[in-house]
Structures are given as structure tokens and as C-alpha cells.
Design a protein around this motif. Structure first.
Motif, short mmCIF file in Angstrom:
data_model
loop_
_atom_site.label_atom_id
_atom_site.label_comp_id
_atom_site.label_asym_id
_atom_site.label_seq_id
_atom_site.Cartn_x
_atom_site.Cartn_y
_atom_site.Cartn_z
N MET A 1 0.68 -1.29 -0.01
CA MET A 1 0.11 -0.09 0.08
C MET A 1 0.95 1.35 -0.03
O MET A 1 1.94 1.14 0.84
CB MET A 1 -0.90 -0.10 1.25
N ARG A 2 0.69 2.15 -0.84
CA ARG A 2 1.41 3.42 -1.01
C ARG A 2 0.49 4.33 -0.57
O ARG A 2 -0.55 4.82 -1.33
CB ARG A 2 1.85 3.52 -2.54
N VAL A 3 0.60 4.82 0.70
CA VAL A 3 -0.28 5.73 1.36
C VAL A 3 0.28 7.24 1.50
O VAL A 3 1.71 7.53 1.80
CB VAL A 3 -0.36 5.39 2.83
N PHE A 4 -0.36 8.20 1.15
CA PHE A 4 -0.15 9.52 1.26
C PHE A 4 -0.70 10.17 2.44
O PHE A 4 -2.08 10.31 2.30
CB PHE A 4 -0.42 10.39 -0.09
N GLN A 5 -0.17 10.69 3.41
CA GLN A 5 -0.75 11.28 4.39
C GLN A 5 -0.51 12.99 4.46
O GLN A 5 0.58 13.30 4.44
CB GLN A 5 -0.48 10.90 5.91
N ASN A 6 -1.56 13.72 4.42
CA ASN A 6 -1.48 15.10 4.25
C ASN A 6 -2.00 15.53 5.98
O ASN A 6 -3.07 15.21 6.16
CB ASN A 6 -2.24 15.68 3.29
N PHE B 1 4.43 12.03 3.24
CA PHE B 1 3.74 12.85 4.26
C PHE B 1 4.05 14.31 3.77
O PHE B 1 5.44 14.65 3.45
CB PHE B 1 4.35 12.67 5.72
N THR B 2 3.20 15.32 3.80
CA THR B 2 3.38 16.69 3.88
C THR B 2 2.53 17.62 4.68
O THR B 2 1.35 17.00 4.95
CB THR B 2 3.35 17.07 2.29
N LEU C 1 -1.39 17.90 -5.79
CA LEU C 1 -1.70 17.09 -6.69
C LEU C 1 -0.39 16.48 -7.31
O LEU C 1 -0.54 15.16 -7.70
CB LEU C 1 -2.74 17.80 -7.62
N ALA C 2 0.54 17.23 -7.75
CA ALA C 2 1.67 16.90 -8.34
C ALA C 2 2.34 15.69 -7.37
O ALA C 2 3.18 14.76 -7.88
CB ALA C 2 2.53 17.90 -8.72
N GLN C 3 2.61 16.12 -6.04
CA GLN C 3 3.10 15.06 -5.10
C GLN C 3 2.54 13.80 -5.16
O GLN C 3 3.07 12.75 -5.01
CB GLN C 3 3.17 15.90 -3.63
N ILE C 4 1.02 13.70 -5.12
CA ILE C 4 0.31 12.75 -5.28
C ILE C 4 0.75 11.59 -6.23
O ILE C 4 0.96 10.53 -6.13
CB ILE C 4 -1.24 12.91 -5.17
N GLU C 5 0.59 12.50 -7.48
CA GLU C 5 0.83 11.68 -8.84
C GLU C 5 2.43 11.45 -8.74
O GLU C 5 2.60 10.14 -9.13
CB GLU C 5 0.68 12.67 -9.97
N HIS C 6 3.44 12.07 -8.27
CA HIS C 6 4.74 11.73 -8.35
C HIS C 6 4.92 10.43 -7.46
O HIS C 6 5.76 9.57 -7.75
CB HIS C 6 5.56 12.66 -7.81
N VAL D 1 -3.52 5.44 -1.82
CA VAL D 1 -4.61 5.69 -0.46
C VAL D 1 -4.22 6.83 -0.23
O VAL D 1 -3.06 7.50 0.26
CB VAL D 1 -4.35 4.71 0.50
N PHE D 2 -5.28 8.07 -0.21
CA PHE D 2 -4.97 9.31 0.15
C PHE D 2 -5.57 9.44 1.64
O PHE D 2 -6.82 9.22 1.89
CB PHE D 2 -5.36 10.42 -0.79
N TYR D 3 -4.85 9.95 2.60
CA TYR D 3 -5.35 10.02 3.94
C TYR D 3 -5.11 11.50 4.37
O TYR D 3 -3.84 11.90 4.57
CB TYR D 3 -4.71 9.02 5.06
#
Length: 363
Positions: free
Chosen positions: A1-6, A57-58, A86-91, A96-98
Motif C-alpha cells: 500500500m502506497r499511502v499519502f498522508q496530508n 507525508f506533507t 496533486l503533483a506530489q500525489i501523482e509523483h 491511498v490518500f489519507y
């Protein structure tokens, strides 16, 4: 799972963090300065804190941080903060966007997410008026009544908990020089907590009572020598007992230091979640080994009055409850120790991540 936490930077915390990260020259350095300070770390997922390459994370509202990333990745200088996110998420090739900042990024934002994202979740432990969060796969939080509010708005809502930050272990002290600590906001709009705080502040004549309060600009003006001469500001002044011991707000590791040096951490729920209890200060106080004294209500597993915490039934009893705990400190110390041990077993970062994975699998 590649998770992005903002997440986001709390306005009162920003000046402190900008000083802390003033020497940062890159996105990685400034982000690491933030994560090292542990502000709101109870909410950050285990792979983020461990630096896993599968987790990104950002703080999307930190313009300095985000502009570092934009320059380092060839984006134009006038790129909007939303476009950078959005560019960070795509890169990252996120699936999974949290999001811990959903009011800033409601459902309309989700329609812009790149195709790699297969599901999204957001943390929201407060009702938020007309904000639309129905686009998220789930709204998560640890207050059942707030989750019911989001369900009534058409959202899927699921129970999810903060976790004890492993770094708190560094701040568990044997000698606790502060008798009573409160850290948070003071507002007459939250009448129950305001009255309870006034009761506890009255104990400062006999005990070392420390209040670190996040005061509004109007409150600071109303309590200044000039403000006391201006009409119409009386309602913004704090009671004398509270104002006389008030100190500036504290965050991050400085908060951990104070929690670890305190016998009792006083907490009071604000008028938002009905009788549900268990705000982040509860986890932070108990995780650093202090005795949590808070108002009665429905607490999560591990927070049991008389066993791992102490509670008071009404604001009039806040002061007497704190005083009694200090007078019987040997017994209170044992309750605090049980509380820390109990929370350390239940609300681990490993369990939090496992629960997150299980929740995502169900969406």
C-alpha cells in the motif's frame, strides 16, 4: 500500500515551527524538522514516522515546505499549493490518500486526484457545518457521536484512534515538579471547560498550577493595559484567576517535556462531542505518564475512572478532584502508572497501522 498522508500546521504553532526549521534548505529537511518535533504525532501513521518509501507525508498548507518541493521537482514558481499537492500525489504514485485537513480539501478536491489513487480517507473529529466530505471513502475519528453526524450527512464514517507516540517514552520522568498542568485553548464559548479551568486555577495559592493557553488576539488586546481602557472588551478577558497564571501556548517536544514533568494533566472536553471523551490530550498526557483528570463521560477503552484516570462529575468538582488527587499522591501515582501501561498496550503505532490497513481493505 502506497499511502499519502496530508496534514496542516496549526496557526499558533507556525511561528514556533518556522523558528525551529529556519535552517532548512530543502523539502526533506523542513519536513523532517516537523516530524522530529512530534506535533500531532499521535495521528501520524507508522510508515510515515519510520520513513518508509511507500509513505509520503506533507503539510499542504505550509507554503515554504511546498515551494521547496515544487522547485526541486521543476514546477513553475507560480504553481498553486493545490496543484503542488496533486503533483506530489501523482509523483508518489499514491493509491491511498489519507487527509488530516479535510475542511481545506473537501469532496471537490477529490475529483481532481490522479487516477493512481484508488481510495481516500479523512480524519475529522468535529462537525463542520456545510463542508461536503461525502467524496471520501470514509470519514474517520474516535468520537462516536461525531461519526453519527457525518453519517447523517451521507458519509461513511468509521471508528479510528490516535496512538501513543513511542517518543513519549523519553519524557516519562520519576520526579514531577509541576503539580497541575493544562495546555490548550480557553474560550467562554466552551462554558463547562472555562468554569472548570477557573476552579483549578484557584488551586494556584496552594500548588504549582501551570496553564499554557492559546489566547486569541482579542483576548491579548483586552488584557493589555491599553485594552483595559477600551470599552466593549470586557467579555474577551479571562477571569483573574486564569489570567494571572496564563503562559503562552506550547507544542511538540516542549509539550512532551511539560507533560513528563507534571503530576496531573487537567483536561476538559469542549462543547462539541456530547458525552464522548478521548481527545488527543488524553493520549498525550497518559502516554507521558501523568495522571489525567478530566470530566466524566464516555471514554475509549483503557481510560477508566478510578483505575487509569480520574474524572469529575461537574465543573464545581474540578478543583476538589484535583486537590484530592494531589493529597493522595501515592495512590494517584499508581493510577497514572496503570494508565500509561494500559494505553501503551492498546494504542500502539503497530495497531493503529493494522487498523488502517484493515479499514482500507473494507472500502
Amino acid at each position: 500500500m502506497r499511502v499519502f498522508q496530508n496534514s496542516g500546521v496549526y496557526p499558533s504553532y507556525r511561528p514556533h515551527f518556522d523558528r525551529l526549521a529556519s535552517g532548512s534548505k530543502s523539502f526533506r529537511e523542513r519536513r523532517q524538522a516537523f516530524l522530529n518535533d512530534r506535533f500531532a504525532a499521535s495521528h501520524f501513521l507508522e510508515p510515515v514516522l519510520e520513513g518508509s518509501e511507500k509513505a509520503f507525508f506533507t503539510n499542504a498548507d505550509d507554503e515554504v515546505l511546498q515551494r521547496f518541493w515544487a522547485r526541486e521537482n521543476g514546477l513553475a514558481s507560480n504553481t498553486s499549493l493545490e496543484a503542488i499537492l496533486l503533483a506530489q500525489i501523482e509523483h508518489h504514485k499514491t493509491d491511498v490518500f489519507y487527509n488530516l485537513d479535510p475542511v481545506r480539501f473537501p469532496s471537490a478536491f477529490l475529483r481532481k486526484l490522479p487516477s493512481c489513487v484508488r481510495t481516500s480517507l479523512c480524519w475529522r473529529a468535529a462537525p463542520s457545518g456545510s463542508v461536503d466530505l461525502t467524496g471520501y471513502g470514509a470519514v474517520v475519528g474516535n468520537f462516536p457521536s461525531i461519526l453519527e453526524f457525518w453519517r447523517s450527512k451521507g458519509c461513511r464514517a468509521e471508528l479510528f484512534f490516535p496512538a501513543v507516540d513511542p517518543v513519549m517514552q523519553e519524557y516519562v520522568q520519576q520526579e514531577r515538579t509541576i503539580d497541575v498542568l493544562f495546555v490548550g485553548g480557553y474560550s467562554r464559548h466552551h462554558s463547562g471547560r472555562a468554569k472548570a479551568l477557573e476552579q483549578v486555577a484557584g488551586l494556584a495559592r496552594a500548588y504549582d498550577v501551570v496553564f499554557h493557553l492559546d489566547a486569541s488576539r482579542l483576548t491579548r488586546l483586552a488584557e493589555s493595559p491599553i485594552g483595559r481602557l477600551l470599552p466593549g472588551l470586557e467579555r474577551h478577558r479571562r477571569p483573574r484567576a486564569v489570567a494571572s497564571i496564563a503562559r503562552p501556548p506550547v507544542f511538540g517536544r516542549r509539550l512532551y517535556e511539560l507533560l513528563g514533568a507534571s503530576k496531573i494533566v487537567f483536561n476538559g472536553a469542549i462543547d462539541m462531542a456530547g458525552t464522548d471523551r478521548g481527545n488527543m490530550r488524553c493520549f498525550e498526557a497518559m502516554g507521558c505518564g501523568a495522571l489525567l483528570v478530566s470530566d466524566a463521560g464516555n471514554y475509549p477503552e483503557g481510560m477508566v475512572p478510578g483505575v487509569t484516570i480520574e474524572t469529575y462529575a461537574s465543573f464545581e468538582l474540578a478543583g476538589p478532584t484535583v486537590a484530592r488527587a494531589l493529597e493522595n499522591w501515592t495512590q494517584s501515582m499508581e493510577i497514572a502508572a496503570r494508565g500509561r501501561a494500559e494505553l501503551g498496550q492498546i494504542y500502539t503505532k503497530g495497531r493503529q497501522w493494522h487498523d488502517f490497513e484493515r479499514l482500507v481493505a473494507q472500502l
